[in-house]
Design a protein around this motif. Structure first.
Motif, PDB file in Angstrom:
ATOM      1  N   LYS A   1      -9.979 -64.952  63.518  1.00 27.76           N
ATOM      2  CA  LYS A   1      -9.909 -66.416  63.608  1.00 27.76           C
ATOM      3  C   LYS A   1      -8.520 -66.985  63.847  1.00 27.76           C
ATOM      4  N   TRP A   2      -7.457 -66.315  63.407  1.00 24.15           N
ATOM      5  CA  TRP A   2      -6.168 -66.978  63.310  1.00 24.15           C
ATOM      6  C   TRP A   2      -5.469 -67.143  64.655  1.00 24.15           C
ATOM      7  N   ASP A   3      -6.050 -67.973  65.522  1.00 24.63           N
ATOM      8  CA  ASP A   3      -5.300 -68.421  66.694  1.00 24.63           C
ATOM      9  C   ASP A   3      -4.575 -69.710  66.319  1.00 24.63           C
ATOM     10  N   ALA A   4      -3.791 -70.245  67.237  1.00 23.98           N
ATOM     11  CA  ALA A   4      -2.966 -71.412  66.915  1.00 23.98           C
ATOM     12  C   ALA A   4      -3.824 -72.620  66.538  1.00 23.98           C
ATOM     13  N   ARG A   5      -4.917 -72.803  67.245  1.00 29.60           N
ATOM     14  CA  ARG A   5      -5.780 -73.963  66.965  1.00 29.60           C
ATOM     15  C   ARG A   5      -6.346 -73.885  65.559  1.00 29.60           C
ATOM     16  N   TYR A   6      -6.830 -72.702  65.170  1.00 30.20           N
ATOM     17  CA  TYR A   6      -7.414 -72.543  63.836  1.00 30.20           C
ATOM     18  C   TYR A   6      -6.359 -72.764  62.756  1.00 30.20           C
TER      19      TYR A   6
ATOM     20  N   ASP B   1      -9.547 -66.202  54.189  1.00 34.22           N
ATOM     21  CA  ASP B   1      -9.754 -65.366  55.374  1.00 34.22           C
ATOM     22  C   ASP B   1      -9.264 -63.941  55.202  1.00 34.22           C
ATOM     23  N   VAL B   2      -8.689 -63.630  54.044  1.00 37.11           N
ATOM     24  CA  VAL B   2      -8.240 -62.260  53.772  1.00 37.11           C
ATOM     25  C   VAL B   2      -8.716 -61.855  52.383  1.00 37.11           C
ATOM     26  N   PRO B   3      -8.872 -60.559  52.129  1.00 39.50           N
ATOM     27  CA  PRO B   3      -9.265 -60.136  50.780  1.00 39.50           C
ATOM     28  C   PRO B   3      -8.193 -60.499  49.754  1.00 39.50           C
ATOM     29  N   THR B   4      -8.607 -60.692  48.508  1.00 41.02           N
ATOM     30  CA  THR B   4      -7.642 -60.968  47.447  1.00 41.02           C
ATOM     31  C   THR B   4      -6.849 -59.718  47.083  1.00 41.02           C
ATOM     32  N   HIS B   5      -7.369 -58.545  47.441  1.00 38.32           N
ATOM     33  CA  HIS B   5      -6.693 -57.288  47.156  1.00 38.32           C
ATOM     34  C   HIS B   5      -7.168 -56.247  48.161  1.00 38.32           C
ATOM     35  N   ILE B   6      -6.490 -55.114  48.192  1.00 36.70           N
ATOM     36  CA  ILE B   6      -6.909 -53.983  49.022  1.00 36.70           C
ATOM     37  C   ILE B   6      -7.669 -53.028  48.115  1.00 36.70           C
ATOM     38  N   ALA B   7      -8.945 -52.858  48.354  1.00 38.17           N
ATOM     39  CA  ALA B   7      -9.822 -52.189  47.392  1.00 38.17           C
ATOM     40  C   ALA B   7      -9.340 -50.794  47.031  1.00 38.17           C
ATOM     41  N   PHE B   8      -8.975 -49.986  48.034  1.00 37.25           N
ATOM     42  CA  PHE B   8      -8.583 -48.607  47.729  1.00 37.25           C
ATOM     43  C   PHE B   8      -7.277 -48.564  46.942  1.00 37.25           C
ATOM     44  N   ALA B   9      -6.372 -49.515  47.197  1.00 32.94           N
ATOM     45  CA  ALA B   9      -5.097 -49.538  46.478  1.00 32.94           C
ATOM     46  C   ALA B   9      -5.285 -50.027  45.046  1.00 32.94           C
ATOM     47  N   THR B  10      -6.097 -51.061  44.865  1.00 28.39           N
ATOM     48  CA  THR B  10      -6.338 -51.574  43.519  1.00 28.39           C
ATOM     49  C   THR B  10      -7.015 -50.523  42.645  1.00 28.39           C
TER      50      THR B  10
ATOM     51  N   VAL C   1      -1.728 -59.440  62.011  1.00 31.09           N
ATOM     52  CA  VAL C   1      -2.812 -60.320  62.420  1.00 31.09           C
ATOM     53  C   VAL C   1      -2.650 -60.765  63.861  1.00 31.09           C
ATOM     54  N   ARG C   2      -1.459 -61.232  64.231  1.00 29.76           N
ATOM     55  CA  ARG C   2      -1.181 -61.651  65.609  1.00 29.76           C
ATOM     56  C   ARG C   2       0.159 -61.063  66.043  1.00 29.76           C
ATOM     57  N   GLY C   3       0.259 -60.741  67.322  1.00 31.91           N
ATOM     58  CA  GLY C   3       1.496 -60.184  67.856  1.00 31.91           C
ATOM     59  C   GLY C   3       1.715 -58.763  67.380  1.00 31.91           C
ATOM     60  N   GLN C   4       2.968 -58.368  67.338  1.00 34.49           N
ATOM     61  CA  GLN C   4       3.331 -57.011  66.919  1.00 34.49           C
ATOM     62  C   GLN C   4       4.451 -57.062  65.889  1.00 34.49           C
ATOM     63  N   LYS C   5       4.525 -56.004  65.095  1.00 35.02           N
ATOM     64  CA  LYS C   5       5.668 -55.766  64.218  1.00 35.02           C
ATOM     65  C   LYS C   5       6.229 -54.395  64.573  1.00 35.02           C
ATOM     66  N   HIS C   6       7.553 -54.338  64.731  1.00 37.67           N
ATOM     67  CA  HIS C   6       8.240 -53.096  65.085  1.00 37.67           C
ATOM     68  C   HIS C   6       9.070 -52.656  63.877  1.00 37.67           C
TER      69      HIS C   6
ATOM     70  N   CYS D   1       2.158 -63.006  63.435  1.00 40.66           N
ATOM     71  CA  CYS D   1       1.678 -63.401  62.113  1.00 40.66           C
ATOM     72  C   CYS D   1       1.146 -62.170  61.391  1.00 40.66           C
ATOM     73  N   SER D   2       1.433 -62.083  60.099  1.00 43.39           N
ATOM     74  CA  SER D   2       0.997 -60.922  59.328  1.00 43.39           C
ATOM     75  C   SER D   2       0.816 -61.302  57.864  1.00 43.39           C
ATOM     76  N   VAL D   3       0.174 -60.389  57.135  1.00 43.13           N
ATOM     77  CA  VAL D   3      -0.061 -60.534  55.702  1.00 43.13           C
ATOM     78  C   VAL D   3       0.291 -59.210  55.042  1.00 43.13           C
ATOM     79  N   ASN D   4       0.913 -59.268  53.867  1.00 45.28           N
ATOM     80  CA  ASN D   4       1.136 -58.008  53.151  1.00 45.28           C
ATOM     81  C   ASN D   4       0.819 -58.158  51.667  1.00 45.28           C
ATOM     82  N   TYR D   5       0.510 -57.021  51.057  1.00 44.84           N
ATOM     83  CA  TYR D   5       0.139 -56.936  49.646  1.00 44.84           C
ATOM     84  C   TYR D   5       1.161 -56.057  48.942  1.00 44.84           C
TER      85      TYR D   5
END
Length: 336
Positions: free
Chosen positions: A54-59, A144-153, A188-193, A291-295
């Motif tokens: 979902k996470w395009d600029a409009r959303y 739009d994202v989990p509250t946690h990462i199941a395998f890590a928790t 989520v969007r673009g790249q991370k190097h 755009c990205s998300v980390n835990y």
């Protein structure tokens, strides 16, 4: 010498690559990676997340309409980085921060990406508050994202200490640093190097107590930023060596480093183990932003891992003939 043997032995026993898994691992398999302090990537491991779909600029604009966010502003995209002044003196400079409507911030990032080199560069804006901002500052996106990462928790027996939202463009970079967290990172969007170095390479990175400073505006429009020293914070050891400029501010051990290069694309998931050094750059997505998300999960300080890293630091310090850390005025190779 002992430090050279330590670093070279590590590389002989560990590959200079990062594992790529077919899917998110079971908790037991994840714990095996944690125990070895080795990372992995799951290509498209988050492809079914609502955020990735979902996470395009409009959303993003619609979801965050009317909300203000804290934005890091720097002249070159170098937030939280070592900066040299005209005399060559180094300081660790934190960004100038502003609060502005999310829509204004996102528009700036996209326009800045579209300018490329056709006009003089403007200051760089980056959402990078790193304080568990997603459930609070970006609460409208949290669903739009989990509250946690199941395998890590399950494996670590705890919920994440922080869930962070990041947004910028290709001009935003993060200098080499480490975190005492087990880090699950989702692009989520673009790249991370990423440029990655294992903790054993501490003697390579020239960690040096460096004065703190912050960018501040020198003009009413806030576009002209200057560095202002922060004398209330004691100098803190930060890496001065950049693996992409291996001859600059190196130590006698830097040549033994074997950096790993990793790029995350949209929907990719990466486990970055605690205490690994990492330098981060970005690549724009189709709409001119990344755009990205980390835990962040707290690392376990019991056992031998933390104390072993401290021991490596102490041995390195001893190799410098009682100099606690390399001094700021040393040349490329300290005596040792």
């Amino acid at each position: 010498m002992a430090i050279v043997s330590l670093i070279t032995s590590y590389h002989e026993l560990n590959p200079s690559t990062i594992d790529e898994l077919d899917g998110p691992p079971p908790a037991l398999d994840f714990m095996r990676y944690v125990s070895r302090n080795r990372g992995f990537i799951v290509r498209r491991g988050a492809k079914d997340w609502d955020a990735v779909r979902k996470w395009d600029a409009r959303y993003l604009r619609e979801a965050m309409k009317g909300r203000h966010v804290k934005v890091a502003v720097t002249p070159h995209g170098n937030a939280d980085a070592v900066v040299a002044d005209e005399a060559g003196r180094l300081s660790f400079v934190e960004p100038y921060e502003v609060n502005e409507p999310f829509e204004t911030f996102l528009s700036f990032v996209q326009e800045d990406s579209a300018l490329q080199d056709r006009l003089p560069k403007r200051n760089v804006r980056y959402a990078q508050t790193q304080n568990g901002n997603l459930p609070f500052e970006y609460a409208n996106l949290a669903k739009d994202v989990p509250t946690h990462i199941a395998f890590a928790t399950e494996a670590l027996g705890q919920d994440p200490d922080a869930v962070n939202f990041w947004l910028g463009n290709q001009r935003s970079t993060t200098s080499l640093h480490k975190d005492n967290y087990e880090n699950i990172y989702i692009q989520v969007r673009g790249q991370k190097h990423f440029t990655l170095l294992p903790p054993i390479e501490m003697p390579c990175v020239n960690e040096t107590p460096t004065p703190f400073a912050r960018y501040r505006p020198a003009s009413d429009d806030g576009e002209d930023l200057v560095v202002e020293m922060n004398k209330d914070i004691d100098p803190t050891p930060v890496p001065l060596w950049d693996p992409d400029e291996p001859e600059v501010r190196s130590t006698v051990y830097s040549k033994y480093s074997k950096p790993l290069k990793v790029t995350l694309n949209e929907g990719d998931m990466m486990y970055l183990p605690a205490m690994w050094y990492h330098k981060v750059g970005q690549g724009n997505g189709d709409e001119g932003f990344a755009c990205s998300v980390n835990y962040w999960y707290d690392m376990d300080f019991s056992g031998s891992f933390w104390t072993s890293n401290a021991f490596v630091r102490d041995v390195y310090n001893a190799s410098l003939k009682s100099v606690p850390y390399p001094t700021l005025d040393m040349q490329d190779e300290p005596e040792g």
